[in-house]
Design a protein around this motif. Sequence first.
Motif, PDB file in Angstrom:
ATOM      1  N   SER A  10       0.822  -1.202   0.000  1.00 38.29           N
ATOM      2  CA  SER A  10       0.000   0.000   0.000  1.00 38.29           C
ATOM      3  C   SER A  10       0.860   1.258   0.000  1.00 38.29           C
ATOM      4  CB  SER A  10      -0.921   0.004   1.223  1.00 38.29           C
ATOM      5  OG  SER A  10      -1.692   1.173   1.260  1.00 38.29           O
ATOM      6  N   CYS A  11       2.095   1.131   0.464  1.00 39.34           N
ATOM      7  CA  CYS A  11       2.990   2.281   0.545  1.00 39.34           C
ATOM      8  C   CYS A  11       4.038   2.293  -0.569  1.00 39.34           C
ATOM      9  CB  CYS A  11       3.688   2.289   1.905  1.00 39.34           C
ATOM     10  SG  CYS A  11       2.541   2.560   3.267  1.00 39.34           S
ATOM     11  N   ALA A  12       3.988   1.313  -1.448  1.00 36.34           N
ATOM     12  CA  ALA A  12       4.971   1.247  -2.528  1.00 36.34           C
ATOM     13  C   ALA A  12       4.908   2.525  -3.357  1.00 36.34           C
ATOM     14  CB  ALA A  12       4.700   0.032  -3.403  1.00 36.34           C
ATOM     15  N   GLY A  13       6.043   3.122  -3.578  1.00 35.50           N
ATOM     16  CA  GLY A  13       6.109   4.332  -4.383  1.00 35.50           C
ATOM     17  C   GLY A  13       5.946   5.614  -3.603  1.00 35.50           C
ATOM     18  N   PHE A  14       5.586   5.517  -2.341  1.00 34.64           N
ATOM     19  CA  PHE A  14       5.424   6.724  -1.541  1.00 34.64           C
ATOM     20  C   PHE A  14       6.687   7.000  -0.749  1.00 34.64           C
ATOM     21  CE2 PHE A  14       0.922   5.777  -2.120  1.00 34.64           C
ATOM     22  CZ  PHE A  14       0.456   7.013  -2.481  1.00 34.64           C
ATOM     23  N   LEU A  15       7.337   8.087  -1.071  1.00 36.93           N
ATOM     24  CA  LEU A  15       8.477   8.578  -0.309  1.00 36.93           C
ATOM     25  C   LEU A  15       8.126   9.989   0.120  1.00 36.93           C
ATOM     26  CD1 LEU A  15      11.435   7.469  -2.588  1.00 36.93           C
ATOM     27  CD2 LEU A  15      10.649   6.377  -0.494  1.00 36.93           C
ATOM     28  N   LYS A  16       8.331  10.265   1.372  1.00 37.25           N
ATOM     29  CA  LYS A  16       8.031  11.599   1.880  1.00 37.25           C
ATOM     30  C   LYS A  16       9.026  12.591   1.301  1.00 37.25           C
ATOM     31  CE  LYS A  16       6.808  14.015   6.047  1.00 37.25           C
ATOM     32  NZ  LYS A  16       6.584  13.915   7.468  1.00 37.25           N
ATOM     33  N   ALA A  17       8.519  13.688   0.795  1.00 38.97           N
ATOM     34  CA  ALA A  17       9.376  14.735   0.233  1.00 38.97           C
ATOM     35  C   ALA A  17      10.201  15.358   1.348  1.00 38.97           C
ATOM     36  CB  ALA A  17       8.529  15.805  -0.452  1.00 38.97           C
ATOM     37  N   SER A  18      11.422  15.674   1.045  1.00 37.37           N
ATOM     38  CA  SER A  18      12.301  16.276   2.055  1.00 37.37           C
ATOM     39  C   SER A  18      12.833  17.610   1.536  1.00 37.37           C
ATOM     40  CB  SER A  18      13.444  15.326   2.409  1.00 37.37           C
ATOM     41  OG  SER A  18      14.180  15.005   1.252  1.00 37.37           O
ATOM     42  N   LEU A  19      11.923  18.450   1.119  1.00 38.79           N
ATOM     43  CA  LEU A  19      12.300  19.773   0.621  1.00 38.79           C
ATOM     44  C   LEU A  19      12.589  20.709   1.789  1.00 38.79           C
ATOM     45  CD1 LEU A  19       9.572  20.274  -2.120  1.00 38.79           C
ATOM     46  CD2 LEU A  19      11.980  19.792  -2.501  1.00 38.79           C
ATOM     47  N   SER A  20      13.625  21.482   1.648  1.00 34.13           N
ATOM     48  CA  SER A  20      13.908  22.518   2.634  1.00 34.13           C
ATOM     49  C   SER A  20      12.888  23.642   2.441  1.00 34.13           C
ATOM     50  CB  SER A  20      15.320  23.064   2.428  1.00 34.13           C
ATOM     51  OG  SER A  20      15.374  23.769   1.193  1.00 34.13           O
ATOM     52  N   PRO A  21      12.748  24.518   3.422  1.00 38.33           N
ATOM     53  CA  PRO A  21      11.841  25.659   3.230  1.00 38.33           C
ATOM     54  C   PRO A  21      12.201  26.471   1.980  1.00 38.33           C
ATOM     55  CG  PRO A  21      12.367  25.442   5.545  1.00 38.33           C
ATOM     56  CD  PRO A  21      13.248  24.456   4.801  1.00 38.33           C
ATOM     57  N   ALA A  22      13.491  26.665   1.744  1.00 40.54           N
ATOM     58  CA  ALA A  22      13.910  27.416   0.548  1.00 40.54           C
ATOM     59  C   ALA A  22      13.587  26.639  -0.720  1.00 40.54           C
ATOM     60  CB  ALA A  22      15.404  27.719   0.619  1.00 40.54           C
ATOM     61  N   GLY A  23      13.723  25.315  -0.659  1.00 42.35           N
ATOM     62  CA  GLY A  23      13.386  24.472  -1.813  1.00 42.35           C
ATOM     63  C   GLY A  23      11.908  24.529  -2.132  1.00 42.35           C
ATOM     64  N   ARG A  24      11.077  24.555  -1.097  1.00 43.95           N
ATOM     65  CA  ARG A  24       9.631  24.681  -1.309  1.00 43.95           C
ATOM     66  C   ARG A  24       9.296  25.989  -2.002  1.00 43.95           C
ATOM     67  NH1 ARG A  24       8.740  22.321   4.280  1.00 43.95           N
ATOM     68  NH2 ARG A  24       8.220  20.178   3.777  1.00 43.95           N
ATOM     69  N   VAL A  25       9.886  27.067  -1.514  1.00 40.23           N
ATOM     70  CA  VAL A  25       9.628  28.385  -2.114  1.00 40.23           C
ATOM     71  C   VAL A  25      10.078  28.388  -3.570  1.00 40.23           C
ATOM     72  CG1 VAL A  25      10.283  30.829  -2.047  1.00 40.23           C
ATOM     73  CG2 VAL A  25       9.685  29.635   0.070  1.00 40.23           C
ATOM     74  N   ALA A  26      11.262  27.826  -3.836  1.00 41.90           N
ATOM     75  CA  ALA A  26      11.783  27.796  -5.205  1.00 41.90           C
ATOM     76  C   ALA A  26      10.868  26.962  -6.110  1.00 41.90           C
ATOM     77  CB  ALA A  26      13.201  27.238  -5.220  1.00 41.90           C
ATOM     78  N   LEU A  27      10.395  25.821  -5.614  1.00 40.71           N
ATOM     79  CA  LEU A  27       9.516  24.985  -6.424  1.00 40.71           C
ATOM     80  C   LEU A  27       8.185  25.676  -6.676  1.00 40.71           C
ATOM     81  CD1 LEU A  27       9.044  22.358  -7.910  1.00 40.71           C
ATOM     82  CD2 LEU A  27       8.354  21.318  -5.741  1.00 40.71           C
ATOM     83  N   ILE A  28       7.640  26.310  -5.658  1.00 39.36           N
ATOM     84  CA  ILE A  28       6.382  27.045  -5.837  1.00 39.36           C
ATOM     85  C   ILE A  28       6.560  28.131  -6.888  1.00 39.36           C
ATOM     86  CG2 ILE A  28       4.785  28.669  -4.733  1.00 39.36           C
ATOM     87  CD1 ILE A  28       5.185  26.983  -2.148  1.00 39.36           C
ATOM     88  N   ASP A  29       7.660  28.870  -6.816  1.00 41.26           N
ATOM     89  CA  ASP A  29       7.908  29.945  -7.778  1.00 41.26           C
ATOM     90  C   ASP A  29       8.117  29.413  -9.195  1.00 41.26           C
ATOM     91  OD1 ASP A  29       7.689  31.847  -5.804  1.00 41.26           O
ATOM     92  OD2 ASP A  29       9.862  32.107  -5.550  1.00 41.26           O
TER      93      ASP A  29
END
Length: 52
Positions: A10-29
């Motif tokens: 049921s969890c195959a393929g699910f990896l928790k994202a480990s984005l830094s706060p700056a990485g999140r902002v960069a990805l959102i932008d």
Amino acid sequence: MAYQSTPASSCAGFLKASLSPAGRVALIDADRPSYERVLGNDRNGQRRCCWR
């Protein structure tokens, strides 16, 4: 909160994202739809109790 036992398949393929706060902002932008997919993946994995 009690966690249910979840089969490994049921969890195959699910990896928790480990984005830094700056990485999140960069990805959102750079690509908001991709950020939404990452967020959805994390919520789905958490709902399935793939991680705590």
